[in-house]
Enzyme design. Structure first.
Site, PDB file in Angstrom:
ATOM      1  CD1 TRP A 223      -3.087  -1.161   0.384  1.00 22.09           C
ATOM      2  CD2 TRP A 223      -1.992  -2.248   1.990  1.00 22.09           C
ATOM      3  NE1 TRP A 223      -3.785  -2.314   0.665  1.00 22.09           N
ATOM      4  CE2 TRP A 223      -3.132  -2.993   1.645  1.00 22.09           C
ATOM      5  CE3 TRP A 223      -1.146  -2.730   2.988  1.00 22.09           C
ATOM      6  CZ2 TRP A 223      -3.443  -4.206   2.254  1.00 22.09           C
ATOM      7  CZ3 TRP A 223      -1.464  -3.937   3.593  1.00 22.09           C
ATOM      8  CH2 TRP A 223      -2.602  -4.653   3.225  1.00 22.09           C
TER       9      TRP A 223
ATOM     10  N   GLY B 280     -10.042  -1.674  -1.958  1.00 20.87           N
ATOM     11  CA  GLY B 280      -9.215  -0.572  -1.489  1.00 20.87           C
ATOM     12  C   GLY B 280      -7.792  -0.628  -1.993  1.00 20.87           C
TER      13      GLY B 280
ATOM     14  CB  CYS C 181      -4.123   1.686   4.339  1.00 20.69           C
ATOM     15  SG  CYS C 181      -4.589  -0.054   4.160  1.00 20.69           S
ATOM     16  CB  CYS C 182      -7.542   0.660   1.335  1.00 19.82           C
ATOM     17  SG  CYS C 182      -6.677  -0.892   1.498  1.00 19.82           S
TER      18      CYS C 182
END
Length: 742
Positions: A321, A717, A405-406
């Site tokens: 990520w 995500g 992250c997502c």
């Protein structure tokens, strides 16, 4: 200062204020993609070497090599290169590309297990170093209550960052390029002096220690860069140095921490300022500008962390990520699209589709139309980017936030996040029906309550009241569990470098999450609108249901069930907020499962919506597979109704549509996809992954990985290389709805 020549002055000259620098100096771009350039021979040569290494990595089961003799930190390794003499942007995590390092601070046993999974053993040096050292994981399990352990084991609280570094913290790496490390170090020393004048409360003492730990690693970062022949003590003097200085900050962070997500932030408009200045004085041309971004992205694609098989089961596809946020609008009404936003997207053509970096477009209905069209084209061609609603996030986070992250927004350098994985709310419903017992093991986890009768249809109002009691109990347990985790993480695995690139006292967010969202919504709908009768086993546990009659299903733009879904998120968030969070953190909530929806499903019994024991959940906020039968727009409309105000950690929606459903030809598909994105986000929807492909392509890729070796898809995500998913994850993705009509 000569490094700042030509820049418009402002508050950024007087204090650390990167946002002010960007807004005063960036050049909005409203043109099309015609200026973009392809790769240079040098880029092709370096990429060819990367491709060779990736093939070797795959042949060795996904891990090329592990250094088991040294603990990873900023100064552990001598300089490493992809092809020495041909790398433009310098720096690798270790001394060789794709060699993984051991970072046991989050959990020593996890590091041992991760090495053994790939045929390695931890070296004696590391064994001796950690023989008497307490890790984050050890500290957590010292403090966990029996109930916390039971909830974790049963999978009602799951994916918790109690055995790995928490991630989801974005250092403001731009500060290094703009100010140089000497200035940043002096400012942090001054911060420490000011804090030292306060009363010595627990928080003051912790802040003082934080500052000293940060300063130690800030100085080490200067040494690391010097080993590559670069002086980051001063500000960057040109575009090359701006990219390099910024990357050194990110590199130091990923050497120190193997967090669940190490996002790089919102860097495109910042870097574009330096590129535009160099283009204007002709010290750089467009080919060179693209080459800088190509080389930076190649380095991002090489980031690797050492993970256990259990971690990989939760977060499949070996993701890191390295989320990179592009575009959006400034608060003054200007677009923040720059030519460098285009250059980052162009890497998906120049270097090929890829899961990393996790390119995220901050979408606004007011973005320039040529940029919207280019984004849509890239999505259709590569399935490698995601979209988040800038118009929704900007009102809470301003115009200098980035995605961690997502799907999680935070102000760069101003906010940090305590990451918290997920609570399985579908399992909480089953616990409520079973009087607090786990439906798979029969263990009493929650306080004992009424167990609903077998053979008697469930009454919606009674079930709802029981669910509310157990959801409230679970929310309190969840917050307290997270408080334990993050107290211990700060104590034993603190992110020294990343936090040094924040304001000294950032606003703290604590991110909670829901899994089983659509399963719960449909289950409550079935109980309310159909006839649901529980079935018990010989131990008196409800283990299955007979569901008779039709009921509205989430994902078809039907308010009867969509309002239930809205209520679930709002109620659980309100309950979370009743329990104070560690260090005064603000509670946030996500509806996001990553690929863990498969694992969560395995840990959950049959549910009233007709889902059988062990079957996967839908990802994120998605409707359950195949139940959104009224077309793409109806499915999107249902998800758009979930309120972002109570889900500021993100509402993940992964959307797959066939090319034919979007139009007859490329131009028609681009136009239709832009229209879909505008319409979806105009409803205040938050997030959308876009896959434009046919189901058969995935089936063919699963059966013969050589057909599409670089096939990249969006999952929940983030993006993955489809071939890196395990068979059960591939089958789950294939089972999702592929919309064949809009």
């Amino acid at each position: 200062m000569s490094c700042w020549r030509g820049f418009k002055e402002g508050n950024w000259n007087r204090e650390i204020d990167v946002r002010d620098f960007i807004l005063r100096n960036y050049t909005p771009y409203e043109g099309d993609a015609s200026f973009l350039r392809g790769t240079t021979k040098r880029t092709d040569s370096v990429k060819a070497r990367v491709d060779e290494l990736l093939i070797e990595e795959n042949k060795k089961g996904g891990v090329l090599d592990i250094d088991t003799e040294r603990v990873s930190s900023i100064l552990t390794y001598q300089p490493g290169y992809i092809k020495k003499g041909e790398d433009i942007i310098l720096g690798l995590q270790t001394d060789e590309p794709l060699k993984r390092a051991v970072n046991p601070f989050a959990g020593y046993r996890n590091a041992v297990q991760a090495c053994r999974a790939y045929g390695y053993e931890i070296g004696e040096n590391i064994k001796n170093e950690f023989r008497y050292r307490t890790t984050h994981n050890t500290g957590v399990f010292r403090a966990y209550t029996d109930t916390m352990k039971k909830a974790r084991h049963a999978g009602v609280l799951t994916g918790l960052p109690d055995a790995y570094a928490r991630g989801r913290i974005i250092g403001d790496y731009r500060r290094i390029a703009l100010y140089g490390m000497n200035y940043l170090i002096r400012e942090r020393e001054a911060d420490k002096r000011r804090i030292g004048e306060r009363e010595m409360s627990n928080e003051t003492i912790q802040l003082l220690e934080d500052c000293e730990r940060q300063l130690e690693f800030m100085r080490q970062l200067v040494t690391m860069a010097a080993e590559y022949g670069c002086d980051i003590s001063r500000p960057a003097d040109n575009a090359y140095e701006a990219v390099q200085w910024l990357y050194f900050g990110y590199l130091g962070a990923v050497k120190e921490q193997n967090g669940a997500a190490n996002s790089i932030g919102r860097i495109s408009s910042f870097l574009d300022i330096y590129i535009e200045r160099d283009l204007a004085d002709e010290s750089l041309d467009e080919i060179g500008a693209q080459e800088l971004i190509d080389d930076l992205v190649l380095k991002m694609r090489l980031v690797r962390h050492l993970r256990t098989p259990e971690y990989n089961d939760l977060f499949a596809g070996d993701p890191v990520w390295v989320t990179c946020s592009l575009a959006g609008m400034a608060e003054d009404g200007r677009t923040m699209v720059t030519k460098t936003c285009y250059r980052f997207l162009q890497t998906l053509y120049n270097l090929g589709p890829s899961a990393e970096p996790n390119i995220t477009v901050l979408w606004s209905t007011r973005l320039p139309e040529p940029f919207k069209a280019f984004c849509a084209k890239v999505s259709i061609d590569t399935d490698s980017i995601q979209y988040e609603n800038d118009d929704v996030m900007r009102k809470d986070f301003g115009d200098d936030y980035a995605i961690a992250c997502c799907v999680s927004a935070m102000k760069v350098g101003k906010q940090m996040q305590f990451f918290g994985a997920r609570c399985n709310l579908a399992k909480v419903l089953l616990m409520a029906l079973n009087g607090g017992r786990d439906e798979l093991y029969g263990e009493q986890i929650a306080p004992e309550g009424k167990s609903f009768e077998a053979g008697k249809p469930l009454v919606y109002e009674e079930v709802l009241e029981a669910f509310k009691v157990y959801a409230a109990w679970m929310a309190r347990l969840y917050v307290n569990t997270m408080n334990v985790i993050h107290f211990m993480h700060d104590r034993y695995a603190y992110e020294r470098l990343m936090m040094s690139l924040h304001d000294v006292e950032p606003e703290r967010l604590m991110a909670f999450g829901i899994s089983g969202f659509s399963v719960l919504a449909d289950s409550l709908s079935a109980i309310k609108y159909a006839k649901v009768t529980p079935i018990k086993d010989e131990n008196g546990l409800i283990v299955d249901f007979v569901t008779e009659g039709e009921f509205p299903k989430y994902g078809n733009d039907d308010d009867r069930v969509d309002e239930i879904a809205q209520w679930i998120a709002e109620y659980f968030y309100e309950e979370l907020c009743k329990t104070p969070a560690y260090r005064g953190a603000k509670h946030t909530l996500s509806i996001l499962t990553i690929t863990s929806n498969v694992v969560y499903g395995k840990k959950t019994g049959a549910t009233p919506d007709g889902r059988k024991k062990g079957e996967p959940f839908a990802p994120g906020a998605n409707p359950m597979h195949g139940r959104d039968a009224e077309g793409a727009l109806a499915s999107l409309n249902s998800v758009a109704k979930v309120c972002y105000d109570c889900c500021q950690d993100g509402i993940s929606n992964t959307f797959s549509i066939t090319p034919a459903a979007l139009g007859r030809d490329d131009a028609d598909r681009v136009k239709k996809l832009v229209s879909v994105l505008d319409g979806y986000f105009a409803q205040n929807a938050h997030h959308l992954n876009v896959n434009v492909l046919n189901r058969q392509k995935l089936i063919d890729a699963m059966n013969d990985p050589t057909l599409y070796p670089s096939l990249t898809i969006r999952v929940s995500g983030y993006a993955v290389n489809f071939n890196k998913l395990t068979k059960d994850k591939q089958l789950e993705v294939i089972a999702r709805t592929f919309h064949e009509k809009v």
